[in-house]
Every structure is written in structure tokens, then in C-alpha cells.
Design an enzyme around this catalytic site. Structure first.
Site, short mmCIF file in Angstrom:
data_model
loop_
_atom_site.label_atom_id
_atom_site.label_comp_id
_atom_site.label_asym_id
_atom_site.label_seq_id
_atom_site.Cartn_x
_atom_site.Cartn_y
_atom_site.Cartn_z
N CYS A 106 0.84 -1.21 0.00
CA CYS A 106 0.00 0.00 0.00
C CYS A 106 0.87 1.27 0.00
O CYS A 106 1.46 1.60 -1.01
CB CYS A 106 -1.00 -0.04 1.15
SG CYS A 106 -2.37 1.09 0.86
N HIS A 207 -3.60 -5.03 0.17
CA HIS A 207 -3.14 -5.47 1.49
C HIS A 207 -3.17 -7.00 1.60
O HIS A 207 -4.14 -7.56 2.13
CB HIS A 207 -4.02 -4.87 2.59
CG HIS A 207 -3.66 -3.46 2.92
ND1 HIS A 207 -2.63 -3.13 3.79
CD2 HIS A 207 -4.17 -2.28 2.48
CE1 HIS A 207 -2.54 -1.81 3.89
NE2 HIS A 207 -3.45 -1.27 3.10
N GLU A 209 -1.67 -8.89 3.60
CA GLU A 209 -1.65 -9.37 5.00
C GLU A 209 -3.06 -9.52 5.56
O GLU A 209 -3.26 -10.16 6.59
CB GLU A 209 -0.79 -8.43 5.87
CG GLU A 209 -1.43 -7.14 6.35
CD GLU A 209 -1.54 -6.07 5.27
OE1 GLU A 209 -1.18 -6.33 4.11
OE2 GLU A 209 -2.03 -4.96 5.60
#
Ligand code: MN
Length: 231
Positions: A106, A207, A209
Site C-alpha cells: 500500500c 493489502h 496481510e
């Protein structure tokens, strides 16, 4: 078995007097085989920090000050900490100079591009006509990215397209010299870049994660970083 040490850049909460980072970055690194270390922004030598790390994860956060890509602010921006900006740009340059693997997420893809001389759209929704909505509040995948075949991302994912989440109002505008685009959204917005001069230097605008439970590609990005850091 060695566990590569992966530095993860931290957020700064000036008001509360805290440095902090989200646990999903930490668990992603740990569960994919690395040792996560949180890096608070400091003004000491970033070369010395990078020397002691095996890899670098540039985490998400607020907007870079546009002065770092030679622009004045055109819109109301959501600035991050000025020291964090300088620290991460310098850390990225040091990691590139020392050939250490980098994963930018990001804000991290934006830091990677700007550290090498690229520019950003300050406000996608104002500057790009016909763009998709890239600023969602839910963590669910909301748009497709098409992946460049033969790129590092193409090899890691084994796919031509994936659906990703999208929490950004800025994006790479002019890509830095030497980098290549490895994924774009259907509106042409750059969603991933990489440095083919290095084994593993990759930035993604989404993202991963937050997608590890439902998306094997998300895990492949962290595993790729950690494998590269092991060599
Ligand atoms: Mn997006």
C-alpha cells in the site's frame, strides 16, 4: 533452518506518543518463516539498520508528503509523520544498495516508487477520469488486477489475474526509471511494481496481510520475501 530477520516499518502516533504496527503484518512474517522486527523511524544511519536485516517490509500508512516527488499538495492529504517519510525513503535506498529483498504494501509501493524517483497520483478520484472505486472500507477483495506474465509477481502467483482488496486514494503515477509494472487494475491504475535488477523487490497496492486466510497468493508474497531473504 535459519529464520531471516525482516524489518517492518512502524506507524507513529504523535498524539499518544506511540510507535505501533498492526499484528497481521507481524503474524504474516512469522507464519511464513521469518522473524519480524518492528522499525520505528529514527534519524540514525539506515545503512546500519539494513546491514543487520535480511529483508524489509514497507508497511501501509498515510500519504507521503508530495515534496518527496517534487510536487506541492494539490488536495487535502492525510499526511503521515515527516520523519517516517524520510526514514522509509532512506531505508529503501539502503536496502536497494545492499541488495536486500523488499516487499512494499500500500503506502509501501508508493515509498518504493518515490525512493527511486517516481511520482504518485495525490488523489486518484480527482486526477483520473473513469477510475474504479479504490477506496473501500471492507477488507473483502473488490477489484481485479491483471498480472504481467513473466514478472516476479506472475511467477509467485502463478496467475494471470486475481481479485484484491483496495484501501487507497493514491497510486503510482509515473513509474521510477528501472522499475516495471507487474499488475494493473482494469481502469489502468498501477497495482504492483517490481525491480527486475534485483531478486525480490516488489510493491503491491493492496493489502495481502489481510487476505491470507482466503488467498494463497497473499501468502506467496510473504513466503517469496522470506525465501529471498534466506539467500
Ligand atoms: Mn486498488
Amino acid at each position: 533452518m535459519t529464520y531471516p530477520i525482516i524489518g517492518i516499518t512502524a506507524s507513529v502516533d504523535v498524539k499518544e506518543g506511540w510507535y505501533r504496527q498492526r499484528s497481521n503484518y507481524i503474524t504474516a512474517i512469522e507464519q511464513c518463516g521469518g522473524i519480524p522486527v518492528i522499525l520505528p523511524p529514527i534519524s540514525k544511519s539506515t545503512e546500519a539498520i539494513i546491514t543487520r536485516l535480511d529483508g524489509l517490509l514497507l508497511a501501509g500508512g498515510g500519504d507521503l508528503d508530495p515534496q518527496h516527488y517534487n510536487e506541492d499538495p494539490r488536495y487535502k492529504l492525510h499526511y503521515d509523520d515527516p520523519l517516517r517519510d524520510r526514514f522509509e525513503l532512506s531505508l529503501t535506498q539502503a536496502a536497494l544498495a545492499q541488495g536486500k529483498p523488499i516487499l512494499g504494501i500500500c503506502r509501501g509501493i508508493q515509498v518504493l516508487n518515490v525512493a527511486l524517483g517516481g511520482t504518485l497520483y495525490q488523489e486518484l478520484h480527482e486526477q483520473v477520469e473513469g477510475r474504479l472505486i479504490h477506496q473501500h472500507s471492507s477488507g473483502e477483495p473488490t477489484h481485479v488486477v491483471k498480472i504481467e506474465q513473466g514478472s516476479l509477481l506472475g511467477r509467485l502467483s502463478g496467475k494471470r489475474a486475481i481479485r484484491v482488496n483496495s484501501f487507497h486514494h493514491q497510486a503510482v503515477q509515473t513509474i521510477a526509471l528501472g522499475l516495471i509494472v507487474s499488475a494493473k487494475a482494469n481502469d489502468g491504475i498501477i497495482e504492483a511494481i517490481e525491480d527486475p535488477r534485483h531478486q525480490f523487490v516488489l510493491g503491491v497496492q493492496w493489502h495481502p496481510e489481510r487476505m491470507r486466510e482466503q488467498d494463497p497468493v497473499a501468502n506467496a508474497l510473504f513466503t517469496g520475501l522470506i525465501n529471498a531473504a534466506q539467500r
